[in-house]
Design an enzyme around this catalytic site. Structure first.
Site, mmCIF file in Angstrom:
data_model
loop_
_atom_site.group_PDB
_atom_site.id
_atom_site.type_symbol
_atom_site.label_atom_id
_atom_site.label_comp_id
_atom_site.label_asym_id
_atom_site.label_seq_id
_atom_site.Cartn_x
_atom_site.Cartn_y
_atom_site.Cartn_z
ATOM 1 N N GLY A 74 -18.559 -21.534 -55.752
ATOM 2 C CA GLY A 74 -18.962 -20.438 -54.451
ATOM 3 C C GLY A 74 -19.267 -18.896 -55.298
ATOM 4 O O GLY A 74 -20.850 -18.776 -54.478
ATOM 5 N N THR A 75 -18.217 -18.150 -55.867
ATOM 6 C CA THR A 75 -18.543 -17.309 -56.266
ATOM 7 C C THR A 75 -19.760 -16.950 -57.022
ATOM 8 O O THR A 75 -20.558 -15.450 -56.603
ATOM 9 C CB THR A 75 -17.475 -17.042 -57.266
ATOM 10 N N ASN A 150 -11.456 -18.428 -44.728
ATOM 11 C CA ASN A 150 -10.948 -19.033 -45.718
ATOM 12 C C ASN A 150 -9.262 -19.109 -45.224
ATOM 13 O O ASN A 150 -8.185 -20.128 -45.654
ATOM 14 C CB ASN A 150 -11.233 -19.055 -46.407
ATOM 15 N N GLN A 178 -15.904 -22.871 -48.043
ATOM 16 C CA GLN A 178 -14.203 -23.291 -47.492
ATOM 17 C C GLN A 178 -15.105 -24.534 -45.591
ATOM 18 O O GLN A 178 -14.067 -24.950 -44.989
ATOM 19 C CB GLN A 178 -13.946 -22.202 -46.469
ATOM 20 N N HIS A 200 -14.656 -27.785 -55.426
ATOM 21 C CA HIS A 200 -13.026 -27.737 -55.551
ATOM 22 C C HIS A 200 -12.816 -27.678 -53.912
ATOM 23 O O HIS A 200 -11.877 -27.959 -54.246
ATOM 24 C CB HIS A 200 -12.309 -27.089 -56.916
ATOM 25 N N THR A 236 -27.969 -24.801 -69.190
ATOM 26 C CA THR A 236 -28.157 -26.219 -68.936
ATOM 27 C C THR A 236 -26.498 -26.732 -68.426
ATOM 28 O O THR A 236 -25.757 -25.773 -68.769
ATOM 29 C CB THR A 236 -27.393 -26.592 -70.585
ATOM 30 N N CYS A 322 0.433 -8.988 -53.055
ATOM 31 C CA CYS A 322 1.571 -8.790 -54.045
ATOM 32 C C CYS A 322 1.283 -7.678 -54.773
ATOM 33 O O CYS A 322 1.126 -8.385 -55.949
ATOM 34 C CB CYS A 322 2.812 -9.447 -53.545
#
Length: 374
Positions: A74-75, A150, A178, A200, A236, A322
């Protein structure tokens, strides 16, 4: 279910590879090792497998096979869509939302800082839906919008957004990583020119994805090399992973309706259990127009990260980050108007094909226990 079994409610982070997907991939990891650009018999076998996968992915989103470009995920797909179309688009004005994934935010920042684009971020309402009444006047070169958020699961009005972008002269990208495999996605209904898919997120392997490129859409390659994938994405092809993505797409098409109904019923059961037991619990995810598997809640006065750490046998996510011991709430929740303290108490609970009612019972009990003990 035994006590030590982990209940996995983090399917928006990643999904397990479906057994059918792994089985389909195996021969291309072993005996069918050919390069799909080669004229050898092994190469022709690999090329046929890639061609079939392209058809399977295209069918899931109601596109033509020659409009599907395989990528690493996706990125990369969003980078190719945004940076590749920005290279040929005018004027240098982009419209997006305040709740985009970093895979969209960062490419937009790149074209702003490196190529002088102006990026207009639309606000969202209290249900995490983009406010199209704030759409800017004048011409635009590019519009990009996440199809379903997401964190909250809120489904965005992409077709209406696309109509405004097209009227302003721009090209439209949808980040559907998503969404594909969870809700029906048809590129013509959405009226998009570009659309990103991540393997994924729909029970395929990591490291593979696809970009839908509508016929006639101008796109400049981000990487330079050979002429693979119609010259748009050189390198490839990862045949085994592409076969996995194709199989995952075909599998998702057959399960779309039944799994959406089943998971939404379980999600609503989880909400009912939690709302009845946790005073003041806030439902962040919208009741309507939401991914069927997604429930984000917030516990005011608590830290979602600390709640998760204290739960035994539950995998989920929070809406905060965090850094050096300092907790930062989700920017999307703040954009919705949720106050800082409540946003810090967010938990994202996302179901999948393997989620059972027993697991929902276990998860609800674990969350309630953690809140009461905190």
């Amino acid at each position: 279910m035994s006590d030590h079994t982990d209940v996995y409610l983090d399917h928006n982070a990643t999904t397990p590879i479906a057994r059918e997907v792994a089985d389909a991939m195996w021969p291309y990891l072993t005996e069918h090792f050919g390069n799909p650009s080669s004229a050898s018999s092994q190469g022709r076998t690999a090329r046929a497998a890639v061609d079939l996968a392209r058809e399977q992915v295209a069918q899931l989103i109601a596109a033509h096979p020659d409009e599907v470009v395989f990528t690493s995920g996706g990125t990369e797909s969003n980078n190719l869509a945004i940076r590749g179309s920005a290279a040929v688009a005018t004027p240098h004005v982009a419209v997006t939302s305040q709740i985009e994934h970093p895979a969209t935010v960062e490419p937009l920042a790149h074209i702003a800082t490196q190529h002088g684009w102006a990026v207009h971020e639309l606000p969202v309402d209290t249900e995490c839906r983009v406010r199209l009444d704030e759409f800017p006047s004048g011409r635009v070169g590019l519009g990009t919008l996440i199809l379903a958020h997401n964190e909250t699961g809120a489904i965005q009005p992409v077709a209406e957004f696309a109509a405004r972008v097209h009227s302003a002269g721009g090209v439209v990208n949808a980040d559907a990583a998503q969404s594909v495999g969870k809700i029906p996605v048809a590129v013509d209904d959405l009226d998009v020119d570009l659309l990103s898919i991540a393997g994924h997120k729909l029970y395929g392997p990591k490291g593979v994805g696809a970009l839908y490129v509508r016929r006639g859409t101008g796109l400049t390659p981000v990487m330079r090399g050979g002429g693979q994938e119609g010259g748009i994405r050189p390198g490839t092809e990862d045949v085994a992973s592409i076969v996995g993505l194709g199989t995952a797409a075909e599998l998702a098409a057959g399960l779309l309706v039944s799994e959406a109904d089943r998971q939404s019923d379980l999600r609503d059961l989880l909400w009912d259990r939690l709302a009845a037991a946790v005073a003041g619990l806030v439902r962040v995810s919208p009741v309507e127009g939401c991914l069927p598997n997604t429930l984000m809640v917030a516990v005011p006065g608590r830290l979602g990260a600390q709640l998760l750490e204290s739960m035994s046998g539950l995998s989920a996510s929070t809406g905060s980050a965090c850094h050096a011991g300092t907790h930062t709430p989700s920017a999307a929740l703040l954009a919705m108007g949720i106050d800082h303290a409540t946003a810090l108490g967010a938990l994202r609970l996302t179901l999948g094909r393997g989620t059972t009612r027993d697991e929902i019972d276990h998860a609800a009990a674990a969350i309630v226990e953690a809140v009461r003990a905190s």
